[in-house]
Each structure stands twice: as C-alpha cells, then as structure tokens.
Scaffold this motif. Structure first.
Motif, PDB file in Angstrom:
ATOM      1  N   SER A  52      -6.105   2.574   7.577  1.00  0.00           N
ATOM      2  CA  SER A  52      -4.697   2.240   7.443  1.00  0.00           C
ATOM      3  C   SER A  52      -4.207   2.617   6.055  1.00  0.00           C
ATOM      4  N   LEU A  53      -2.985   2.243   5.757  1.00  0.00           N
ATOM      5  CA  LEU A  53      -2.384   2.472   4.445  1.00  0.00           C
ATOM      6  C   LEU A  53      -2.159   1.128   3.771  1.00  0.00           C
ATOM      7  N   GLY A  54      -2.301   1.098   2.487  1.00  0.00           N
ATOM      8  CA  GLY A  54      -2.079  -0.143   1.762  1.00  0.00           C
ATOM      9  C   GLY A  54      -0.710  -0.239   1.123  1.00  0.00           C
ATOM     10  N   ASP A  55       0.141   0.773   1.358  1.00  0.00           N
ATOM     11  CA  ASP A  55       1.421   0.803   0.644  1.00  0.00           C
ATOM     12  C   ASP A  55       2.560   1.388   1.467  1.00  0.00           C
ATOM     13  N   SER A  56       2.635   1.037   2.727  1.00  0.00           N
ATOM     14  CA  SER A  56       3.674   1.592   3.590  1.00  0.00           C
ATOM     15  C   SER A  56       4.496   0.467   4.220  1.00  0.00           C
ATOM     16  N   PRO A  58       7.471  -1.545   5.767  1.00  0.00           N
ATOM     17  CA  PRO A  58       7.013  -2.840   6.250  1.00  0.00           C
ATOM     18  C   PRO A  58       5.886  -2.734   7.283  1.00  0.00           C
ATOM     19  N   TYR A  59       5.391  -1.518   7.520  1.00  0.00           N
ATOM     20  CA  TYR A  59       4.429  -1.309   8.605  1.00  0.00           C
ATOM     21  C   TYR A  59       3.019  -1.769   8.260  1.00  0.00           C
ATOM     22  N   THR A  60       2.523  -1.326   7.131  1.00  0.00           N
ATOM     23  CA  THR A  60       1.180  -1.705   6.703  1.00  0.00           C
ATOM     24  C   THR A  60       1.121  -1.672   5.185  1.00  0.00           C
ATOM     25  N   PHE A  61       0.642  -2.763   4.606  1.00  0.00           N
ATOM     26  CA  PHE A  61       0.531  -2.848   3.154  1.00  0.00           C
ATOM     27  C   PHE A  61      -0.412  -3.991   2.807  1.00  0.00           C
ATOM     28  N   THR A  69      -1.445  -6.471   5.727  1.00  0.00           N
ATOM     29  CA  THR A  69      -0.438  -7.151   6.525  1.00  0.00           C
ATOM     30  C   THR A  69       0.657  -6.136   6.854  1.00  0.00           C
ATOM     31  N   GLY A  70       1.687  -6.592   7.498  1.00  0.00           N
ATOM     32  CA  GLY A  70       2.784  -5.730   7.904  1.00  0.00           C
ATOM     33  C   GLY A  70       2.890  -5.699   9.413  1.00  0.00           C
ATOM     34  N   PHE A  71       3.972  -5.137   9.900  1.00  0.00           N
ATOM     35  CA  PHE A  71       4.249  -5.143  11.333  1.00  0.00           C
ATOM     36  C   PHE A  71       3.114  -4.539  12.142  1.00  0.00           C
ATOM     37  N   ASP A  72       2.701  -3.320  11.801  1.00  0.00           N
ATOM     38  CA  ASP A  72       1.638  -2.652  12.570  1.00  0.00           C
ATOM     39  C   ASP A  72       0.321  -3.413  12.491  1.00  0.00           C
ATOM     40  N   VAL A  73       0.007  -3.942  11.334  1.00  0.00           N
ATOM     41  CA  VAL A  73      -1.251  -4.666  11.137  1.00  0.00           C
ATOM     42  C   VAL A  73      -1.273  -5.919  11.997  1.00  0.00           C
ATOM     43  N   GLU A  74      -0.202  -6.709  11.928  1.00  0.00           N
ATOM     44  CA  GLU A  74      -0.159  -7.959  12.695  1.00  0.00           C
ATOM     45  C   GLU A  74      -0.137  -7.688  14.196  1.00  0.00           C
ATOM     46  N   ALA A 113       1.869   3.436  11.501  1.00  0.00           N
ATOM     47  CA  ALA A 113       3.128   4.062  11.914  1.00  0.00           C
ATOM     48  C   ALA A 113       2.967   5.578  12.005  1.00  0.00           C
ATOM     49  N   ILE A 114       1.987   6.003  12.758  1.00  0.00           N
ATOM     50  CA  ILE A 114       1.634   7.416  12.864  1.00  0.00           C
ATOM     51  C   ILE A 114       2.485   8.078  13.941  1.00  0.00           C
TER      52      ILE A 114
END
Length: 174
Positions: A52-56, A58-61, A69-74, A113-114
C-alpha cells in the motif's frame, strides 16, 4: 484550483475478489499447508500481506502512530474480516512498484486506489472498481493558470506510475 475531468477510471477496490484473484498471481504457500488450510492461496496462510501507500490521503496513509488507515485500508480490513482473515499486514511501497510487487508474489494484494487499465490487467487481477478518478490541478491564486491551456510550459507534479502521470504526459508535454 482547476479541476480537469480526467477520464473516469474504475479504481481497484479492496474486495474479496482481490483476495482471491491477486493471491493467485504469485508467491507460494507453505508446502505443508493444504488448500483447506489456505483457501485463498495466501503467501502465509491466515495472513494477508498488503502492499500500500503511506501517504495517499484519504485512501491510504499512516497515522501519527505509524498505523495504516484511510478509506481503502478500512474497507479492505472489513472485507478480509468477512472472508475470515483478521491478520492483515500493510507495508508501504512506492506506487510505481506496487503492482509489480503483487505480481511477483511479494504481497498477496495491493490496496491503494489503483486505477484499472487493460495494461495493468495483463499482470494482476482486479476486483470490481468503486471510485472514479479525476486529475485535479492546484495552483496559487497568482499563478495565472485559469484553465488547462494555462498549464502549457508549466511544471506539473504527479505520482510516478499513476494514471494521472500517464494523462499528464499525454496531454501536457509542452
């Protein structure tokens, strides 16, 4: 702020299909585990390893404690839980290498968010998309940029390997 309507692209989602499909793209499960012990063909039975990404936002951070956390992660953690897998380990990657890391079996899935493209489908499988992607260009009020033509001759920052990069290269090369 200028909002350019970027060709809407279905965005890869965290869904059970991703668990099933991407886990079959590479990696090897333990020689001692049976299909019943590892029904999704995970690299490590009982654990989903996620690139994943740690800095994107609201999707993944990552939050202040370094947790993803973030929308995609949750969403992905919820889907994994519903599939009966509660151990989900996220690892930050550069976006440009994320799909390759899944395809070569370093990770079971990618969550970030690919955007789905035919070329990307050649190396990995995708779940159903759930978002539309847009390219948004943000400038200062004094930049003089009021529309897409105002970007000619300007430097444009994008994340390497994304659909936004491909769009910018195609449409803003001068």
């Amino acid at each position: 702020m200028i909002k350019l309507n970027f060709r809407p692209a279905a965005v890869a989602a965290a869904a059970l299909a991703a668990i099933l499909a991407l886990s079959g793209c590479g990696g090897s499960s333990s020689a001692t585990s049976s299909p019943a012990d590892n029904p999704y063909g995970l690299i490590e039975p009982g654990t989903i390893r996620v690139a994943s990404l740690g800095d994107s936002k609201p999707y993944t951070f990552t939050d202040a404690q370094g947790n993803f956390t973030g929308f995609d992660v949750e969403l992905f953690k919820d889907v994994a839980h519903r599939a009966g897998v509660d151990k989900v380990v996220f690892t930050g990657q550069d976006f440009s290498g994320l799909l390759a890391a899944v395809a070569n079996g370093q990770f079971d899935v990618g969550v970030a968010a690919i955007g789905i493209t035919d070329k990307r489908k050649e190396t990995v499988d995708f779940s159903n998309g759930y978002l539309a992607g847009y390219l948004t260009v943000i400038t200062t009020k004094t930049s003089g940029v009021k529309d897409a033509e105002g970007l000619n001759g300007k430097r444009l920052g994008v994340v390497q390997g994304t659909l936004q990069e491909a769009y910018a290269v195609k449409n803003f090369t001068s």
